[in-house]
Design a protein around this motif. Structure first.
Motif, PDB file in Angstrom:
ATOM      1  N   GLU A 324       0.830  -1.209   0.000  1.00 29.92           N
ATOM      2  CA  GLU A 324       0.000   0.000   0.000  1.00 29.92           C
ATOM      3  C   GLU A 324       0.863   1.256   0.000  1.00 29.92           C
ATOM      4  OE1 GLU A 324      -2.060  -3.474   1.606  1.00 29.92           O
ATOM      5  OE2 GLU A 324      -0.198  -2.479   2.224  1.00 29.92           O
ATOM      6  N   GLY A 325       1.907   1.259   0.828  1.00 31.43           N
ATOM      7  CA  GLY A 325       2.790   2.411   0.895  1.00 31.43           C
ATOM      8  C   GLY A 325       3.536   2.649  -0.406  1.00 31.43           C
ATOM      9  N   ILE A 326       4.019   1.569  -1.004  1.00 30.38           N
ATOM     10  CA  ILE A 326       4.741   1.698  -2.267  1.00 30.38           C
ATOM     11  C   ILE A 326       3.821   2.228  -3.366  1.00 30.38           C
ATOM     12  CG2 ILE A 326       5.824   0.338  -4.097  1.00 30.38           C
ATOM     13  CD1 ILE A 326       7.148  -1.289  -1.817  1.00 30.38           C
ATOM     14  N   ALA A 327       2.570   1.805  -3.360  1.00 28.49           N
ATOM     15  CA  ALA A 327       1.617   2.316  -4.348  1.00 28.49           C
ATOM     16  C   ALA A 327       1.387   3.811  -4.167  1.00 28.49           C
ATOM     17  CB  ALA A 327       0.298   1.554  -4.239  1.00 28.49           C
ATOM     18  N   VAL A 328       1.293   4.266  -2.905  1.00 32.17           N
ATOM     19  CA  VAL A 328       1.136   5.702  -2.639  1.00 32.17           C
ATOM     20  C   VAL A 328       2.371   6.457  -3.114  1.00 32.17           C
ATOM     21  CG1 VAL A 328       0.963   7.443  -0.825  1.00 32.17           C
ATOM     22  CG2 VAL A 328      -0.484   5.416  -0.737  1.00 32.17           C
ATOM     23  N   ALA A 329       3.557   5.939  -2.842  1.00 29.82           N
ATOM     24  CA  ALA A 329       4.784   6.604  -3.274  1.00 29.82           C
ATOM     25  C   ALA A 329       4.815   6.755  -4.788  1.00 29.82           C
ATOM     26  CB  ALA A 329       6.007   5.829  -2.785  1.00 29.82           C
ATOM     27  N   ARG A 330       4.417   5.714  -5.512  1.00 24.73           N
ATOM     28  CA  ARG A 330       4.394   5.794  -6.968  1.00 24.73           C
ATOM     29  C   ARG A 330       3.444   6.906  -7.428  1.00 24.73           C
ATOM     30  NH1 ARG A 330       2.787   0.270  -7.426  1.00 24.73           N
ATOM     31  NH2 ARG A 330       4.556  -1.162  -7.180  1.00 24.73           N
ATOM     32  N   GLU A 331       2.266   6.963  -6.801  1.00 17.70           N
ATOM     33  CA  GLU A 331       1.278   7.967  -7.209  1.00 17.70           C
ATOM     34  C   GLU A 331       1.776   9.380  -6.926  1.00 17.70           C
ATOM     35  OE1 GLU A 331      -3.445   9.104  -6.408  1.00 17.70           O
ATOM     36  OE2 GLU A 331      -2.651   7.159  -5.733  1.00 17.70           O
ATOM     37  N   VAL A 332       2.380   9.581  -5.760  1.00 18.40           N
ATOM     38  CA  VAL A 332       2.905  10.902  -5.418  1.00 18.40           C
ATOM     39  C   VAL A 332       4.047  11.274  -6.362  1.00 18.40           C
ATOM     40  CG1 VAL A 332       4.080  12.240  -3.638  1.00 18.40           C
ATOM     41  CG2 VAL A 332       2.160  10.765  -3.022  1.00 18.40           C
ATOM     42  N   ASN A 333       4.906  10.323  -6.669  1.00 14.08           N
ATOM     43  CA  ASN A 333       6.019  10.614  -7.577  1.00 14.08           C
ATOM     44  C   ASN A 333       5.533  10.999  -8.968  1.00 14.08           C
ATOM     45  OD1 ASN A 333       7.899  10.228  -5.594  1.00 14.08           O
ATOM     46  ND2 ASN A 333       8.514   8.181  -6.261  1.00 14.08           N
ATOM     47  N   ASP A 334       4.484  10.325  -9.450  1.00 15.75           N
ATOM     48  CA  ASP A 334       3.916  10.696 -10.746  1.00 15.75           C
ATOM     49  C   ASP A 334       3.399  12.127 -10.700  1.00 15.75           C
ATOM     50  OD1 ASP A 334       4.486   8.229 -11.856  1.00 15.75           O
ATOM     51  OD2 ASP A 334       2.465   7.406 -11.556  1.00 15.75           O
ATOM     52  N   TRP A 335       2.807  12.500  -9.580  1.00 16.34           N
ATOM     53  CA  TRP A 335       2.314  13.885  -9.428  1.00 16.34           C
ATOM     54  C   TRP A 335       3.470  14.880  -9.406  1.00 16.34           C
ATOM     55  CZ3 TRP A 335       3.123  16.967  -4.985  1.00 16.34           C
ATOM     56  CH2 TRP A 335       2.435  18.190  -4.978  1.00 16.34           C
ATOM     57  N   ILE A 336       4.545  14.570  -8.687  1.00 16.58           N
ATOM     58  CA  ILE A 336       5.704  15.473  -8.631  1.00 16.58           C
ATOM     59  C   ILE A 336       6.285  15.680 -10.030  1.00 16.58           C
ATOM     60  CG2 ILE A 336       8.119  15.626  -7.859  1.00 16.58           C
ATOM     61  CD1 ILE A 336       7.220  14.375  -5.199  1.00 16.58           C
ATOM     62  N   ARG A 337       6.299  14.618 -10.832  1.00 17.25           N
ATOM     63  CA  ARG A 337       6.849  14.709 -12.187  1.00 17.25           C
ATOM     64  C   ARG A 337       5.888  15.380 -13.167  1.00 17.25           C
ATOM     65  NH1 ARG A 337       7.766   8.803 -11.134  1.00 17.25           N
ATOM     66  NH2 ARG A 337       9.938   8.539 -10.445  1.00 17.25           N
ATOM     67  N   GLY A 338       4.631  15.527 -12.782  1.00 19.52           N
ATOM     68  CA  GLY A 338       3.604  15.959 -13.724  1.00 19.52           C
ATOM     69  C   GLY A 338       3.371  17.459 -13.750  1.00 19.52           C
ATOM     70  N   ALA A 339       2.471  17.850 -14.633  1.00 19.57           N
ATOM     71  CA  ALA A 339       2.191  19.271 -14.852  1.00 19.57           C
ATOM     72  C   ALA A 339       1.429  19.916 -13.703  1.00 19.57           C
ATOM     73  CB  ALA A 339       1.381  19.423 -16.147  1.00 19.57           C
ATOM     74  N   TYR A 346      11.916  19.664 -10.265  1.00 18.37           N
ATOM     75  CA  TYR A 346      12.083  18.476  -9.434  1.00 18.37           C
ATOM     76  C   TYR A 346      13.356  17.758  -9.838  1.00 18.37           C
ATOM     77  CZ  TYR A 346      10.524  15.327 -13.204  1.00 18.37           C
ATOM     78  OH  TYR A 346      10.418  14.628 -14.374  1.00 18.37           O
ATOM     79  N   ALA A 347      13.885  16.993  -8.894  1.00 17.83           N
ATOM     80  CA  ALA A 347      14.987  16.070  -9.145  1.00 17.83           C
ATOM     81  C   ALA A 347      14.445  14.667  -8.904  1.00 17.83           C
ATOM     82  CB  ALA A 347      16.171  16.360  -8.231  1.00 17.83           C
TER      83      ALA A 347
END
Length: 393
Positions: A324-339, A346-347
């Motif tokens: 569950e935590g890893i799935a949240v991290a993936r979603e947040v990272n996609d948001w950080i990389r997104g518009a 971002y780095a």
């Protein structure tokens, strides 16, 4: 004292501190009575004068300091006695820091440069109670019984103790050109440096500073990481939104803030509850927290750079890594990389150190051995992932 109107007090070293009275107990807690402490700081930048910051932020009693000295470090606990000088506070060599307060020394004239290693020696004649401290400074310090303020080396002294934590020192400022650009690395253990080699300055901010110097930059990065710190929840240390103003926005000379949070928000609840499950923040929770950080950084007129949440699958810490935590991290990272991200840039830390065959875990070449923190090579990969133009525009 210089009166150059083009110079300004600018952060050249920082050490974020935590309370010894927290309920999560990960680090050695210390108090002192009739001891001398000698602790090493390494400057991230230079100037024509220096001042030292000491803190009793989390102390429960006034902190009596019977004397403070500054000298250039030679090796081990040794100092160059020819550079040893008293550090005065409001013109006093013997002084007391009130409960909850931080104080700044009188200026010490003389040039200092990036990379200078300075020994701050404190004589603590009275019982201090548990100390305000930095958890993982990755710099050996020393404590000895008695007053050894001016002793050339503490090595071999009877009763000598090595300290893995740093006590009372929160920073050093230098008088530098007013246009010096300062980035604050504001985050968790990936900034503080857990996993990198002790006493070698191979943390992410150190290696990023080397890149900036090699590029001829007039600025540098100071480290305000706290290992196990969280974005939304207190312990270890006050959570990011609570400490942002003190540890980032009001740092002298700050122009940029680098962010790395989220790992501990996702991992600590399960680690603390293990073997039982524990609720963790949703992606929406973390995104709201990151957005609040970005908004407050921008409101202060500063530039905000996010870093993606580092990989941590298969960490050795029971209960920390969950699907569950890893799935949240993936979603947040996609948001950080997104518009939709509110950050200026971002780095991509996650991509920099991930195993290409399993991107949710740290690559073996970058793993410190615990599956949660990077080693020296990993810290270099993190530093190399930062576009330097984002720190100079």
């Amino acid at each position: 004292m210089t009166t150059d109107s083009t110079a300004a007090w600018t952060a050249a070293f920082r050490s974020a501190v935590v309370s010894p009275y927290e309920t999560i107990d990960l680090f050695e807690l210390r108090g002192f009575a009739g001891h001398t402490l000698r602790q090493i700081i390494r400057l991230d930048g230079g100037g024509t004068a220096l001042r030292i910051r000491l803190s009793n932020r989390y102390g429960k009693e006034p902190l009596h300091i019977g004397g403070a000295h500054l000298a250039r470090r030679t090796e081990g606990s040794g100092i160059d006695s020819g550079t040893d000088t008293p550090v005065r506070f409001a013109d006093a060599e013997d002084f007391t820091i009130p409960v909850g307060e931080e104080i700044v020394s009188d200026p010490i004239d003389g040039p200092v440069t990036a990379g200078d290693e300075l020994a701050v020696t404190l004589w603590l004649p009275d019982d201090t109670g548990l100390s305000t401290y930095s958890a993982v400074p990755l710099r050996t310090g020393w404590a000895v019984p008695g007053n050894a303020l001016t002793t050339p080396t503490l090595d071999g002294t009877e009763g000598l103790e090595e300290l893995a934590t740093r006590h009372y020192i929160t920073g050093a400022d230098v008088l530098a050109p007013a246009d010096t650009r300062i980035a604050v690395a504001f985050g968790d253990s990936w900034f503080e440096g857990t996993g990198t080699t002790h006493d070698t300055d191979h943390r992410f901010p150190d290696l990023l500073n080397q890149r900036l110097r090699d590029a001829g930059s007039n600025g540098w990065v100071v480290n305000q990481g706290i290992s196990a710190n969280r974005l939304l929840t207190d312990e270890i240390g006050e959570h990011a939104l609570a400490r942002l103003e003190r540890d980032a926005l009001t740092v002298p000379g700050v122009t940029h803030v680098l962010i790395h949070f989220g790992l501990n928000d996702l991992g600590i609840p399960g680690q603390e509850a293990y073997p039982e499950p524990a609720p963790i923040p949703t992606a929406a929770d973390l995104i709201a927290g990151f957005t609040a950080l970005a908004d407050r950084i921008h409101a202060a007129g500063l530039t905000a750079t996010a870093t993606t949440i580092g990989p941590y699958k298969d960490t050795i810490y029971d209960g920390y890594s969950t699907p569950e935590g890893i799935a949240v991290a993936r979603e947040v990272n996609d948001w950080i990389r997104g518009a939709d991200s509110p950050f200026d840039s971002y780095a991509d830390f996650a991509a920099a150190v991930a195993d290409p065959a399993d991107p949710d875990r740290i690559h073996d070449d970058h793993d410190s051995g615990d599956g949660l923190h990077v080693n020296d090579a990993g810290a270099k990969a993190l530093a190399d992932s930062v576009d330097l133009t984002t720190l100079t525009i």
